[in-house]
Scaffold this motif. Structure first.
Motif, mmCIF file in Angstrom:
data_model
loop_
_atom_site.group_PDB
_atom_site.id
_atom_site.type_symbol
_atom_site.label_atom_id
_atom_site.label_comp_id
_atom_site.label_asym_id
_atom_site.label_seq_id
_atom_site.Cartn_x
_atom_site.Cartn_y
_atom_site.Cartn_z
ATOM 1 N N PHE A 182 0.823 -1.197 0.000
ATOM 2 C CA PHE A 182 0.000 0.000 0.000
ATOM 3 C C PHE A 182 0.864 1.256 0.000
ATOM 4 C CE2 PHE A 182 -1.779 3.393 2.668
ATOM 5 C CZ PHE A 182 -2.874 3.759 1.904
ATOM 6 N N THR A 183 1.882 1.278 0.857
ATOM 7 C CA THR A 183 2.755 2.443 0.943
ATOM 8 C C THR A 183 3.525 2.652 -0.355
ATOM 9 O OG1 THR A 183 3.009 2.065 3.311
ATOM 10 C CG2 THR A 183 4.614 3.512 2.262
ATOM 11 N N ALA A 184 4.009 1.543 -0.950
ATOM 12 C CA ALA A 184 4.780 1.656 -2.188
ATOM 13 C C ALA A 184 3.939 2.254 -3.308
ATOM 14 C CB ALA A 184 5.308 0.280 -2.596
ATOM 15 N N VAL A 242 1.168 -0.490 -10.820
ATOM 16 C CA VAL A 242 2.559 -0.057 -10.860
ATOM 17 C C VAL A 242 2.652 1.227 -11.667
ATOM 18 C CG1 VAL A 242 4.913 -0.700 -11.460
ATOM 19 C CG2 VAL A 242 3.290 -2.459 -10.734
ATOM 20 N N CYS A 243 3.412 2.197 -11.179
ATOM 21 C CA CYS A 243 3.575 3.468 -11.877
ATOM 22 C C CYS A 243 4.186 3.226 -13.253
ATOM 23 C CB CYS A 243 4.467 4.390 -11.055
ATOM 24 S SG CYS A 243 4.712 6.014 -11.792
ATOM 25 N N SER A 244 3.780 4.007 -14.242
ATOM 26 C CA SER A 244 4.241 3.784 -15.613
ATOM 27 C C SER A 244 5.742 3.980 -15.762
ATOM 28 C CB SER A 244 3.502 4.719 -16.575
ATOM 29 O OG SER A 244 3.727 6.079 -16.237
ATOM 30 N N GLU A 245 6.356 4.765 -14.860
ATOM 31 C CA GLU A 245 7.800 4.939 -14.908
ATOM 32 C C GLU A 245 8.553 3.707 -14.397
ATOM 33 O OE1 GLU A 245 5.875 7.477 -14.382
ATOM 34 O OE2 GLU A 245 6.607 8.906 -15.871
ATOM 35 N N ALA A 246 7.846 2.798 -13.720
ATOM 36 C CA ALA A 246 8.501 1.632 -13.126
ATOM 37 C C ALA A 246 7.973 0.310 -13.667
ATOM 38 C CB ALA A 246 8.336 1.660 -11.604
ATOM 39 N N ASP A 247 6.871 0.318 -14.410
ATOM 40 C CA ASP A 247 6.257 -0.951 -14.790
ATOM 41 C C ASP A 247 7.096 -1.755 -15.770
ATOM 42 O OD1 ASP A 247 5.924 0.587 -17.043
ATOM 43 O OD2 ASP A 247 3.755 0.360 -17.170
ATOM 44 N N ALA A 248 7.973 -1.090 -16.534
ATOM 45 C CA ALA A 248 8.823 -1.832 -17.462
ATOM 46 C C ALA A 248 9.770 -2.768 -16.725
ATOM 47 C CB ALA A 248 9.621 -0.861 -18.336
ATOM 48 N N PHE A 249 10.253 -2.360 -15.565
ATOM 49 C CA PHE A 249 11.149 -3.211 -14.792
ATOM 50 C C PHE A 249 10.394 -4.395 -14.198
ATOM 51 C CE2 PHE A 249 12.924 1.059 -14.811
ATOM 52 C CZ PHE A 249 14.222 0.813 -15.241
ATOM 53 N N VAL A 250 9.140 -4.183 -13.837
ATOM 54 C CA VAL A 250 8.314 -5.298 -13.375
ATOM 55 C C VAL A 250 8.058 -6.262 -14.525
ATOM 56 C CG1 VAL A 250 6.089 -5.939 -12.384
ATOM 57 C CG2 VAL A 250 7.236 -3.858 -11.608
ATOM 58 N N ALA A 251 7.744 -5.714 -15.701
ATOM 59 C CA ALA A 251 7.504 -6.565 -16.863
ATOM 60 C C ALA A 251 8.751 -7.357 -17.238
ATOM 61 C CB ALA A 251 7.046 -5.711 -18.045
ATOM 62 N N ALA A 252 9.912 -6.718 -17.164
ATOM 63 C CA ALA A 252 11.156 -7.420 -17.488
ATOM 64 C C ALA A 252 11.426 -8.564 -16.516
ATOM 65 C CB ALA A 252 12.323 -6.433 -17.484
ATOM 66 N N SER A 253 10.994 -8.408 -15.270
ATOM 67 C CA SER A 253 11.217 -9.462 -14.272
ATOM 68 C C SER A 253 10.314 -10.670 -14.499
ATOM 69 C CB SER A 253 10.988 -8.901 -12.863
ATOM 70 O OG SER A 253 9.616 -8.601 -12.653
ATOM 71 N N LEU A 254 9.253 -10.499 -15.262
ATOM 72 C CA LEU A 254 8.340 -11.606 -15.559
ATOM 73 C C LEU A 254 8.848 -12.366 -16.780
ATOM 74 C CD1 LEU A 254 4.988 -9.633 -15.086
ATOM 75 C CD2 LEU A 254 6.069 -11.189 -13.448
#
Length: 334
Positions: free
Chosen positions: A58-60, A264-276
């Motif tokens: 929640f905080t993140a 996930v914020c659009s500035e950070a979602d690419a790194f989440v996608a890359a981890s998948l």
């Protein structure tokens, strides 16, 4: 020349306006900070790790969204206070069919996430911009701005086709949704946002009043969306997601739905996608295209700004168009 007394009076007015406008924002930040610090400590003290994990997620989500929400409300207030209505009308073609792609491309100049795009789109509508063009801007701004594209290139090194695919699929979705609204949208579905300041207030005072109103109004819905995303994160086991990595036809809608709930914020979602990495490239593209346009916190922000009826209809169709654009672009480029 301006007298010292006039300068002093002006400075005092500005200081009082800043204090008046900032009280609510400071209160929100203070409450969020206390909750972020005490929440995990309280959860750990009660020996409830799931609650501690909920507070962490929640905080993140909330903290990463607040700076860009503030950016959006600053831009929104500045448009409402300083930009003449006639100037905005001159920038866009009068024909909605032409105004939509122009507004979609213009979204590339706003370095913010979806939290920032909602108040800006609301301000554009208040200033006389056609809703179809403002909605195209709302969708494209968090998805194709330079910060997002650079972050995507860093998350996928050596794969420029992923950056290009994200740009084309996101811009295509924004333009198609603008055209669909221009053709099929109804006025009763959209509750146009009201002005934050007094009706005849202009200049600095209007800017400060609008900033306070938009930030506090949108901030509450950001908190609701973050809470929903945190609940999903602790309720769905990771092992459930791993079952669906084998088929692209299952993986694409799964990651598209996951983007909605993870917020996930659009500035950070690419790194989440890359981890998948277990998922196909097209599915990860869908995650990056859908996320900045349809997620829980954005749905809450849109419902609070434009009305629940609009948010449900617009988000549902946007999700379908974004998934279709991702599949077509991924088949072509990836």
């Amino acid at each position: 020349m301006v007298s010292q007394r006039a300068v002093g009076d002006g400075v005092r007015v500005v200081v009082r306006a800043f204090v008046y406008a900032g009280v609510g924002g400071v209160a929100v930040v203070a409450v969020a900070t206390v909750a972020a610090v005490l929440g995990p400590l309280l959860a750990l003290d009660l020996y409830t790790p799931p609650v501690a994990a909920w507070w962490t997620v929640f905080t993140a989500v909330a903290v990463q969204g607040v700076p860009f929400l503030l950016l959006g409300t600053v831009v929104s207030a500045a448009i409402g206070a300083f930009v003449p209505e006639r100037a905005l009308r001159r920038l866009l073609p009068r024909n909605p069919a032409l105004a939509v792609p122009v507004a979609g491309v213009a979204g590339a100049v706003l370095p913010g996430c979806e939290c920032a795009s909602v108040p800006v789109a609301g301000s554009l509508m208040r200033r006389g911009v056609a809703p179809a063009a403002a909605l195209a801007f709302l969708l494209s701004a968090p998805a194709i701005n330079p910060v997002v594209l650079v972050a995507t290139s860093l998350a996928f090194p050596g794969r420029p086709e992923m950056v290009l695919a994200r740009l084309l699929a996101s811009l295509g979705t924004a333009v198609v949704m603008g055209w669909l609204w221009a053709r099929f949208g109804k006025e009763e579905w959209l509750r146009l946002p009201k002005r934050g300041g007094a009706p005849h207030t202009t200049g600095l005072r209007a800017f400060l009043l609008g900033l306070r109103h938009d930030f506090l109004h949108a901030g509450g819905f950001l908190v609701l969306g973050a809470a929903a995303a945190a609940t999903f994160n602790i309720a769905v086991p990771r092992s459930v997601l791993d079952v669906f990595t084998g088929s692209v036809w299952i993986a694409v809608p799964l990651l598209a739905l996951l983007a909605v709930v993870l917020c996930v914020c659009s500035e950070a979602d690419a790194f989440v996608a890359a981890s998948l990495s277990a998922f196909p490239a097209t599915a990860r593209l869908a995650f990056m295209v859908v996320g900045p346009m349809v997620d829980l916190k954005l749905l809450a922000l849109q419902a609070g700004t434009f009305g629940r009826s609009f948010a449900v209809r617009f988000a549902s169709v946007t999700w379908l168009v974004a998934v279709a654009a991702s599949v077509l672009t991924g088949w072509w480029l990836l």
